[in-house]
Structures are given as structure tokens and as C-alpha cells.
Scaffold this active site. Structure first.
Site, short mmCIF file in Angstrom:
data_model
loop_
_atom_site.label_atom_id
_atom_site.label_comp_id
_atom_site.label_asym_id
_atom_site.label_seq_id
_atom_site.Cartn_x
_atom_site.Cartn_y
_atom_site.Cartn_z
N ASN A 205 -50.02 33.10 15.11
CA ASN A 205 -49.12 33.86 14.23
C ASN A 205 -47.83 34.13 15.00
O ASN A 205 -47.82 34.94 15.92
CB ASN A 205 -49.81 35.17 13.82
CG ASN A 205 -48.90 36.05 12.99
OD1 ASN A 205 -47.84 35.61 12.53
ND2 ASN A 205 -49.29 37.30 12.79
N TRP A 206 -46.80 33.43 14.61
CA TRP A 206 -45.54 33.53 15.37
C TRP A 206 -44.75 34.79 15.03
O TRP A 206 -43.74 35.08 15.66
CB TRP A 206 -44.68 32.28 15.11
CG TRP A 206 -45.24 31.02 15.65
CD1 TRP A 206 -46.47 30.82 16.22
CD2 TRP A 206 -44.58 29.74 15.70
NE1 TRP A 206 -46.62 29.51 16.61
CE2 TRP A 206 -45.48 28.83 16.29
CE3 TRP A 206 -43.33 29.30 15.28
CZ2 TRP A 206 -45.15 27.48 16.48
CZ3 TRP A 206 -43.00 27.96 15.48
CH2 TRP A 206 -43.91 27.07 16.08
N LYS A 207 -45.15 35.50 14.02
CA LYS A 207 -44.46 36.74 13.61
C LYS A 207 -42.96 36.46 13.44
O LYS A 207 -42.59 35.37 13.02
CB LYS A 207 -44.78 37.86 14.61
CG LYS A 207 -46.31 38.00 14.83
CD LYS A 207 -46.73 39.18 15.62
CE LYS A 207 -48.25 39.19 15.76
NZ LYS A 207 -48.77 40.36 16.44
N HIS B 50 -52.08 41.57 7.54
CA HIS B 50 -51.85 41.79 8.97
C HIS B 50 -51.51 43.27 9.21
O HIS B 50 -50.82 43.89 8.39
CB HIS B 50 -50.73 40.89 9.49
CG HIS B 50 -50.68 40.88 10.98
ND1 HIS B 50 -50.11 41.89 11.70
CD2 HIS B 50 -51.20 40.01 11.88
CE1 HIS B 50 -50.26 41.64 12.99
NE2 HIS B 50 -50.92 40.50 13.13
N GLU C 122 -49.41 44.64 10.96
CA GLU C 122 -47.97 44.95 10.95
C GLU C 122 -47.45 45.06 9.51
O GLU C 122 -46.54 45.85 9.23
CB GLU C 122 -47.20 43.87 11.74
CG GLU C 122 -47.48 44.03 13.24
CD GLU C 122 -47.52 42.74 14.03
OE1 GLU C 122 -47.02 41.71 13.55
OE2 GLU C 122 -48.08 42.77 15.15
N GLU D 173 -58.80 42.31 13.79
CA GLU D 173 -57.78 42.61 14.78
C GLU D 173 -57.70 44.11 15.00
O GLU D 173 -57.01 44.82 14.23
CB GLU D 173 -56.41 42.10 14.32
CG GLU D 173 -56.36 40.61 14.09
CD GLU D 173 -54.94 40.07 14.21
OE1 GLU D 173 -54.76 39.12 14.96
OE2 GLU D 173 -54.02 40.64 13.59
N GLY E 237 -50.77 43.02 20.81
CA GLY E 237 -49.52 43.04 21.55
C GLY E 237 -49.49 44.08 22.67
O GLY E 237 -48.43 44.36 23.22
N SER F 96 -54.33 40.36 21.76
CA SER F 96 -54.14 40.04 23.18
C SER F 96 -55.08 38.95 23.69
O SER F 96 -55.53 39.01 24.84
CB SER F 96 -54.24 41.31 24.03
OG SER F 96 -53.21 42.22 23.66
N GLY G 74 -51.19 35.97 18.81
CA GLY G 74 -49.80 36.36 18.63
C GLY G 74 -48.94 35.85 19.79
O GLY G 74 -48.54 34.70 19.83
N GLY G 75 -48.70 36.72 20.75
CA GLY G 75 -47.78 36.40 21.85
C GLY G 75 -48.08 35.08 22.54
O GLY G 75 -47.16 34.29 22.82
#
Ligand SMILES: O=C[C@H](O)COP(=O)(O)O
Length: 249
Positions: free
Chosen positions: A9-11, A94, A96, A166, A172, A212, A233-234
Site C-alpha cells: 500500500n503506497w499510500k 484502512h 487511515e 492491522e 508506521g 511495520s 506500507g513503508g
């Protein structure tokens, strides 16, 4: 039979040039794998991503969609728009989206329904906050998130559902749920689905862990029997890290 899945997920990261560069690296280096590998770039780069990956098995998925068919929803994207560019899988729920855009369980239930009505696959995200875990409320929260968005679906609809657990406190933050915590929750999720739907659905749905995940912890997390992969993610923004995570599955 449930599939193994690693999704990035590149956000809100990666402009067009960066998107094409990262996808070129990923497609050049991606190992042969039985897992489904997915990337979720931002909306505006979905078409370019589809084009860049047309000779690759890596799937392009969307980060979100609106529940309405069409209409006066400035800034929003519909299922038909995604399908029109060949994107048939969408992340919904998600944390976010829940935290920063006010997406409630009720809204998410509508989104899930809308995506399924168009025969899309849904990667449904959910998970507790730190306070829920500290107060030992995490199982109840997760069960209510699933119940409110998914437990009213027909059993047959579940073939289009992928779950992504999640825990918000691990997203993150560099803090990962231990492999044991992930396994404990994933097993609980299958038990809940068994009760609410049936055992067949519970055993066949893929449940990903997100929060993470890195090359250094992926092998251990993915080794757990109820963990079918990860939503990354990251680490999905660094080609070598994402590939190392795919290799860990
Ligand atoms: O969608 C991905 C998750 O939010 C995990 O993000 P993270 O790997 O940066 O913690």
C-alpha cells in the site's frame, strides 16, 4: 483454498516518475512465487502502473473507492471508474481512512457492498487501537468491525474478500505485533467467522497482517499458520525490501 498474498500500500507516496521507476525495479527483480503480489499506487497513477506491469504478474489495486455508482461527490472515485481501467481489487477500511476521513463501519459496509455488487475483490482492513489492546478490548473491537461490515454478507460473497488485520498501534510506528500476537488474532478472526458465517468460509479467506512488516520480521510473521501474507506500507516503497518480503512468504 486460500491464497498467499503480499500487497504494497503506497499510500500518498510516489509521483508518476517515481511510480514508474519503482515498478520497473519490482518487475525486473520479482522472484517466481505462488503468492499473489499486489501494489496499490495512488489513483492518478493506476493507469500508468497497469501499463508498466502489463507483462508482469504483479496486480495493481486501488487504495479506496466511493460507495455511490456516480454523482455529485467531488474528489471521489467509483467502482466503475476503477473497473474501466482494469483495476478490480480495492482496499477498503484502512485505518487511515477511518481516522482521518471519518469512515465509519456504516460507510465501510456500504463500500464493501458497492464493490461486491460490481464483482470486485475487497481487501478489508481493520484492527484495534493501542488503548483497546491495553484495556484488553482488542478482540471485541476487531469482532465488531468485522460484524458491522462483513457478517451480513452471503457466504458466497466471501470468495471476493481478503482480510487485512492491522493493529493501529503497529502502523508506521516501527512497532510490530509479535508473530504470536498476529497468530492469536488471526485465529480469533477465523473462529469469529466460523460462528458468524461458516467454517468453510473461515478456512478459505486469506488473512493478511499489516503493521511495520519489514524484511527482518516477515519470515517469522508469515510462518504462523493463520497468517496468509502481509499488507505492507513503508517497506513497499523500497524495491529490495518489498522483494525480500515477497521472498519471505
Ligand atoms: O497499509 C499498510 C499498513 O498501514 C502498514 O503500514 P506500515 O508497514 O508502514 O506500518
Amino acid at each position: 483454498m486460500r491464497s498467499k498474498i503480499v500487497a504494497g500500500n503506497w499510500k500518498m507516496n510516489m509521483n508518476l516518475v517515481e511510480t514508474e521507476a519503482l515498478l520497473a525495479q519490482l518487475s525486473a527483480k520479482m522472484p517466481d512465487t505462488k503468492a499473489e503480489v499486489m501494489v496499490a499506487p495512488t489513483y492518478v497513477n493506476l493507469t500508468a502502473a497497469k501499463q508498466a506491469l502489463k507483462a508482469s504478474a504483479i496486480q495493481v489495486i486501488a487504495q479506496n473507492m466511493h460507495f455511490a455508482e456516480s454523482g455529485a461527490y467531488t474528489g471521489e472515485i467509483s467502482a466503475d471508474m476503477l473497473l474501466g481501467i482494469g483495476v478490480d481489487t480495492v482496499i477498503i477500511g484502512h485505518s487511515e481512512r477511518r481516522a482521518y476521513f471519518g469512515e465509519t463501519d456504516e460507510i465501510l459496509a456500504k463500500k464493501v457492498k458497492a464493490a461486491l455488487a460490481k464483482n470486485m475483490r475487497v481487501m478489508f482492513c481493520f484492527g484495534e487501537e493501542l488503548a483497546d489492546r491495553k484495556s484488553d478490548n482488542h478482540f471485541a473491537i476487531v469482532e465488531s468491525q468485522l460484524k458491522n461490515a462483513l457478517f451480513n454478507l452471503e457466504a458466497s460473497a466471501w470468495s471476493k474478500i481478503i482480510l487485512a488485520y492491522e493493529p493501529v498501534w503497529a502502523i508506521g510506528t516501527g512497532e510490530t505485533a509479535s508473530a504470536e500476537q498476529a497468530q492469536e488474532m488471526h485465529a480469533f478472526i477465523r473462529t469469529s467467522i466460523t460462528k458468524a458465517v461458516n467454517a468453510d468460509v473461515a478456512n478459505n479467506v486469506s488473512i493478511l497482517y499489516g503493521g511495520s512488516v519489514k524484511p527482518g520480521n516477515a519470515v517469522e510473521i508469515f510462518s504462523k499458520p493463520d497468517v496468509d501474507g502481509g499488507l505492507i506500507g513503508g517497506a513497499a516503497l523500497v524495491a529490495d525490501d518489498f522483494i525480500a518480503i515477497v521472498k519471505a512468504i
